[in-house]
Design a protein around this motif. Structure first.
Motif, PDB file in Angstrom:
ATOM      1  N   GLN A   1       1.539  -8.578  -2.044  1.00 50.85           N
ATOM      2  CA  GLN A   1      -0.050  -7.620  -1.319  1.00 50.85           C
ATOM      3  C   GLN A   1       0.242  -7.008  -2.066  1.00 50.85           C
ATOM      4  OE1 GLN A   1       1.996  -5.270   2.324  1.00 50.85           O
ATOM      5  NE2 GLN A   1       2.224  -7.475   2.321  1.00 50.85           N
ATOM      6  N   GLY A   2      -0.752  -5.959  -2.283  1.00 47.28           N
ATOM      7  CA  GLY A   2      -1.391  -4.750  -2.825  1.00 47.28           C
ATOM      8  C   GLY A   2      -2.720  -3.918  -1.718  1.00 47.28           C
ATOM      9  N   ILE A   3      -3.141  -3.349  -2.297  1.00 47.66           N
ATOM     10  CA  ILE A   3      -3.861  -1.961  -1.846  1.00 47.66           C
ATOM     11  C   ILE A   3      -5.338  -2.185  -3.308  1.00 47.66           C
ATOM     12  CG2 ILE A   3      -2.863  -0.306  -2.369  1.00 47.66           C
ATOM     13  CD1 ILE A   3      -4.037   0.787   0.196  1.00 47.66           C
ATOM     14  N   ASP A   4      -6.262  -2.579  -2.809  1.00 47.15           N
ATOM     15  CA  ASP A   4      -7.459  -1.821  -3.803  1.00 47.15           C
ATOM     16  C   ASP A   4      -7.736  -0.449  -3.891  1.00 47.15           C
ATOM     17  OD1 ASP A   4      -9.473  -1.527  -1.853  1.00 47.15           O
ATOM     18  OD2 ASP A   4     -10.604  -3.673  -1.809  1.00 47.15           O
TER      19      ASP A   4
ATOM     20  N   LEU B   1      -2.925  -3.672 -10.453  1.00 46.41           N
ATOM     21  CA  LEU B   1      -3.636  -2.900 -12.244  1.00 46.41           C
ATOM     22  C   LEU B   1      -2.638  -2.080 -12.577  1.00 46.41           C
ATOM     23  CD1 LEU B   1      -6.919  -2.031 -10.333  1.00 46.41           C
ATOM     24  CD2 LEU B   1      -7.232  -4.302 -12.248  1.00 46.41           C
ATOM     25  N   GLU B   2      -2.206  -1.187 -11.431  1.00 44.16           N
ATOM     26  CA  GLU B   2      -0.708   0.071 -11.872  1.00 44.16           C
ATOM     27  C   GLU B   2      -0.019   0.046 -10.368  1.00 44.16           C
ATOM     28  OE1 GLU B   2      -2.093   4.094 -12.813  1.00 44.16           O
ATOM     29  OE2 GLU B   2      -3.119   3.160 -10.982  1.00 44.16           O
ATOM     30  N   ILE B   3       1.321   0.567 -11.334  1.00 46.65           N
ATOM     31  CA  ILE B   3       2.073   0.435  -9.742  1.00 46.65           C
ATOM     32  C   ILE B   3       2.672   2.505 -10.155  1.00 46.65           C
ATOM     33  CG2 ILE B   3       4.762  -0.226  -8.579  1.00 46.65           C
ATOM     34  CD1 ILE B   3       4.491  -2.970  -9.524  1.00 46.65           C
ATOM     35  N   ASP B   4       2.585   2.586  -8.978  1.00 48.86           N
ATOM     36  CA  ASP B   4       2.460   4.048  -8.856  1.00 48.86           C
ATOM     37  C   ASP B   4       4.473   3.978  -8.617  1.00 48.86           C
ATOM     38  OD1 ASP B   4       3.310   6.689  -8.446  1.00 48.86           O
ATOM     39  OD2 ASP B   4       1.205   6.979  -7.765  1.00 48.86           O
ATOM     40  N   THR B   5       5.260   4.452  -9.565  1.00 45.84           N
ATOM     41  CA  THR B   5       6.613   4.178  -9.043  1.00 45.84           C
ATOM     42  C   THR B   5       7.867   5.251  -8.278  1.00 45.84           C
ATOM     43  OG1 THR B   5       7.234   4.794 -11.054  1.00 45.84           O
ATOM     44  CG2 THR B   5       7.089   2.039 -10.611  1.00 45.84           C
ATOM     45  N   GLY B   6       7.105   6.466  -8.167  1.00 49.48           N
ATOM     46  CA  GLY B   6       7.416   7.966  -8.089  1.00 49.48           C
ATOM     47  C   GLY B   6       8.140   7.711  -7.011  1.00 49.48           C
ATOM     48  N   ALA B   7       7.427   7.113  -5.797  1.00 44.67           N
ATOM     49  CA  ALA B   7       8.333   6.892  -4.374  1.00 44.67           C
ATOM     50  C   ALA B   7       9.427   6.396  -4.328  1.00 44.67           C
ATOM     51  CB  ALA B   7       7.392   6.529  -3.172  1.00 44.67           C
ATOM     52  N   ILE B   8       9.137   5.241  -5.234  1.00 43.38           N
ATOM     53  CA  ILE B   8      10.653   4.055  -5.222  1.00 43.38           C
ATOM     54  C   ILE B   8      11.575   4.750  -6.257  1.00 43.38           C
ATOM     55  CG2 ILE B   8      11.111   1.855  -6.547  1.00 43.38           C
ATOM     56  CD1 ILE B   8       9.353   0.598  -5.160  1.00 43.38           C
ATOM     57  N   ARG B   9      11.070   5.477  -7.156  1.00 44.13           N
ATOM     58  CA  ARG B   9      12.129   5.474  -8.003  1.00 44.13           C
ATOM     59  C   ARG B   9      12.627   7.245  -7.133  1.00 44.13           C
ATOM     60  NH1 ARG B   9      12.916   4.379 -13.116  1.00 44.13           N
ATOM     61  NH2 ARG B   9      11.289   4.007 -14.232  1.00 44.13           N
TER      62      ARG B   9
ATOM     63  N   ALA C   1       1.232  -1.246   0.027  1.00 46.31           N
ATOM     64  CA  ALA C   1      -0.006   0.079  -0.136  1.00 46.31           C
ATOM     65  C   ALA C   1       0.427   1.152   0.001  1.00 46.31           C
ATOM     66  CB  ALA C   1      -0.875   0.056   1.254  1.00 46.31           C
ATOM     67  N   GLN C   2       1.967   1.012   0.634  1.00 48.26           N
ATOM     68  CA  GLN C   2       3.052   2.203   0.722  1.00 48.26           C
ATOM     69  C   GLN C   2       3.779   2.481  -1.357  1.00 48.26           C
ATOM     70  OE1 GLN C   2       5.074   1.412   4.535  1.00 48.26           O
ATOM     71  NE2 GLN C   2       4.583   2.485   5.079  1.00 48.26           N
ATOM     72  N   VAL C   3       3.774   1.716  -1.703  1.00 48.06           N
ATOM     73  CA  VAL C   3       4.675   1.954  -2.895  1.00 48.06           C
ATOM     74  C   VAL C   3       3.607   2.903  -3.686  1.00 48.06           C
ATOM     75  CG1 VAL C   3       4.923   0.851  -5.083  1.00 48.06           C
ATOM     76  CG2 VAL C   3       5.475  -0.631  -2.723  1.00 48.06           C
ATOM     77  N   PRO C   4       2.294   2.932  -4.089  1.00 46.95           N
ATOM     78  CA  PRO C   4       1.186   1.860  -3.856  1.00 46.95           C
ATOM     79  C   PRO C   4       1.102   0.809  -5.224  1.00 46.95           C
ATOM     80  CG  PRO C   4      -0.142   3.818  -4.987  1.00 46.95           C
ATOM     81  CD  PRO C   4       1.031   3.615  -4.707  1.00 46.95           C
ATOM     82  N   ILE C   5       0.650  -0.514  -4.671  1.00 41.80           N
ATOM     83  CA  ILE C   5       0.880  -1.059  -5.839  1.00 41.80           C
ATOM     84  C   ILE C   5      -0.436  -1.675  -5.866  1.00 41.80           C
ATOM     85  CG2 ILE C   5       1.325  -3.517  -6.880  1.00 41.80           C
ATOM     86  CD1 ILE C   5       3.963  -3.772  -4.351  1.00 41.80           C
ATOM     87  N   ARG C   6      -1.460  -0.794  -6.622  1.00 42.67           N
ATOM     88  CA  ARG C   6      -2.975  -0.650  -7.122  1.00 42.67           C
ATOM     89  C   ARG C   6      -2.574  -1.942  -7.656  1.00 42.67           C
ATOM     90  NH1 ARG C   6      -3.907   3.555  -5.740  1.00 42.67           N
ATOM     91  NH2 ARG C   6      -2.532   5.630  -5.484  1.00 42.67           N
TER      92      ARG C   6
END
Ligand code: ADP
Ligand code: ASP
Ligand code: MG
Length: 426
Positions: free
Chosen positions: A137-140, A114-122, A98-103
């Protein structure tokens, strides 16, 4: 400098000593100047323990709440690994899904990414920090925790490799690559240097649990190679990549033998042979979200009646029986019988496409051992048979040896890694 995505499975982080070992390896890669994303599973046995724990409270646990429980296993390992890295002077930051987040969607216990927001990891990588991400794990959309199905950390790693445009996804585990069959069943199995996505998809879907099938589907769709490597020793591992052009000549006929112990079959005897029967029998089963694997409808005994057999996952055998029995009665079938002590053994290879005679050689090898084949199913690059579970090991070894899979030194080398991992574990 490269961006590397490295995944370590349950055995590889199964104790504090093993986590320290992983940290030492990650620290070395970090010193070499690479940007690193590490994905980890829960400690070996932990997810099983959590499933059992939930079942002590609720026999069929509520899926949303079960995911809340299951996701905790990976929360422990990301924290511990980040500490072990910090102790070595390597900046590291842990991320829950959820903190990535991996949706993901909201199909609890088997959610799809469905989607990974890579901003925080980058941003983390840009500051020279190692990103340690919880697998599985992920978050809906509603903010609930989800999990991706057993073995799902592989899929987390591949999805991150795709989203971050990594050159390949490295999966570290307790074997040093993909073998011609599970080396725990056939110790003479040989490591494959390279295997196509197509073959790996078949092997994974037919039961080779070295990679989660969704991970292979993902990698194949986005053409990101996967490399399976030992978490304990150095070595080239197995590269899973697109089929090489012009490589047909060197393709071995068969790349491996897979098996699945979790099968059960249901047979409806003497059901009237008329249009719509298969639909009537299987409709309620598929409505209940029970996956049907093989289906065989026999030629009518007497033009009016036929026997209809299909297989399901063993865990869903009871439910499937309950659903089929009333329909069979309505249709005037004589009887419904079932067997949940069967297994499926499959032969996989892209080279099969251009060669006749593989099936008869396979059936011959099984016959020689006195193994009765109960069902057969084929596709372009695989042949599967259903046999009594007591023949699993014998059948796998008979096929492995009939197709000389322990040979072919050009593409396969042996290794003692598995033995070593096992000794360490004991
Ligand atoms: P991890 O915890 O690292 O995800 P898994 O237990 O999920 O590891 O997968 C690794 C295991 O897969 C091996 O220990 C091995 O027993 C099993 N396996 C099944 N088929 C194969 C195969 N063809 N090649 C290698 N390993 C296989
Ligand atoms: N810990 C999860 C499981 O045991 C996910 C994984 O290991 O990939 O299924
Ligand atoms: Mg796994």
């Amino acid at each position: 400098m490269a961006l590397l995505v490295k995944k370590y499975g349950g055995t590889s982080v199964g104790s504090v000593e093993r986590i320290e070992g992983v940290a030492a390896r990650i620290a070395a890669a970090h010193r070499d100047g690479h940007q690193i994303v590490v994905v980890v599973s829960a400690m070996a046995g932990e997810t099983n323990r959590l499933v059992a724990l939930a079942r002590t409270v609720q026999e069929r646990p509520d899926p949303r709440e079960l995911d809340v429980v299951l996701a905790t296993g990976e929360q422990v390992t990301i924290g511990l690994l980040s500490m072990a890295l910090a102790k070595r002077g390597v900046a590291a930051r842990s991320f829950l899904g959820a903190q990535v987040p991996i949706r993901t969607d909201d199909a609890y216990t088997k959610a799809r990414i469905l989607e990974i927001d890579t901003g925080a990891i980058r941003a983390t990588l840009a500051s020279g920090t190692v990103a340690v991400v919880a697998g599985f794990q992920g978050i809906d959309a509603g903010g609930s925790v989800t999990t991706l199905g057993r073995g799902g950390s592989d899929t987390t790693a591949v999805a991150l490799a795709v989203a971050l445009d990594a050159g390949e996804c490295q999966i570290y585990t307790d074997v040093d690559g993909v073998y011609t069959t599970d080396p725990r069943v056939e110790p003479r199995a040989a490591r494959l240097g390279r295997i196509t996505f197509e073959e790996m998809l078949e092997l994974a879907s037919l039961g080779a649990k070295v990679l989660q099938i969704r991970a292979v589907e993902f990698a194949s769709k986005y053409r990101v190679p996967i490399r399976v490597l030992s978490a304990f020793d150095d070595g080239p591992g197995t590269l899973i990549a697109p089929e090489e052009a012009h490589a047909e000549m060197e393709q071995p006929l068969i790349s491996g033998v897979a098996f699945n112990r979790d099968e059960a079959k249901i047979t409806v005897l003497e059901v009237p042979d008329r249009p719509g029967i298969a639909h009537r029998l299987l409709g309620p089963v598929s409505e209940a979200n029970i996956e049907v694997d093989m289906i065989v409808q026999n030629v009518s005994h007497d033009r009016e009646k036929t026997d209809f057999t299909f297989t399901v996952h063993r865990a869903e055998y009871g439910r499937a029986m309950e659903l089929v029995e009333p329909v069979a009665r309505q249709l005037g079938a004589r009887q419904v019988i079932g067997d949940d002590r069967i297994v499926k053994i499959s032969l996989v290879g892209v080279g099969m496409r251009s060669h006749a005679g593989i099936a008869s050689k396979m059936f011959g090898a099984l016959a020689e051992e006195g193994i009765n084949i109960q069902m057969i199913s084929t596709s372009e690059i695989k042949i599967s048979v259903v046999v009594d579970e007591k023949y699993l090991e014998l059948g796998v070894r008979a096929l492995h040896s009939a197709f000389e899979l322990e040979r072919d030194p050009g593409r396969r080398e042996r290794s003692g890694t598995l033995e070593k991992a096992r000794e360490d574990q004991n």
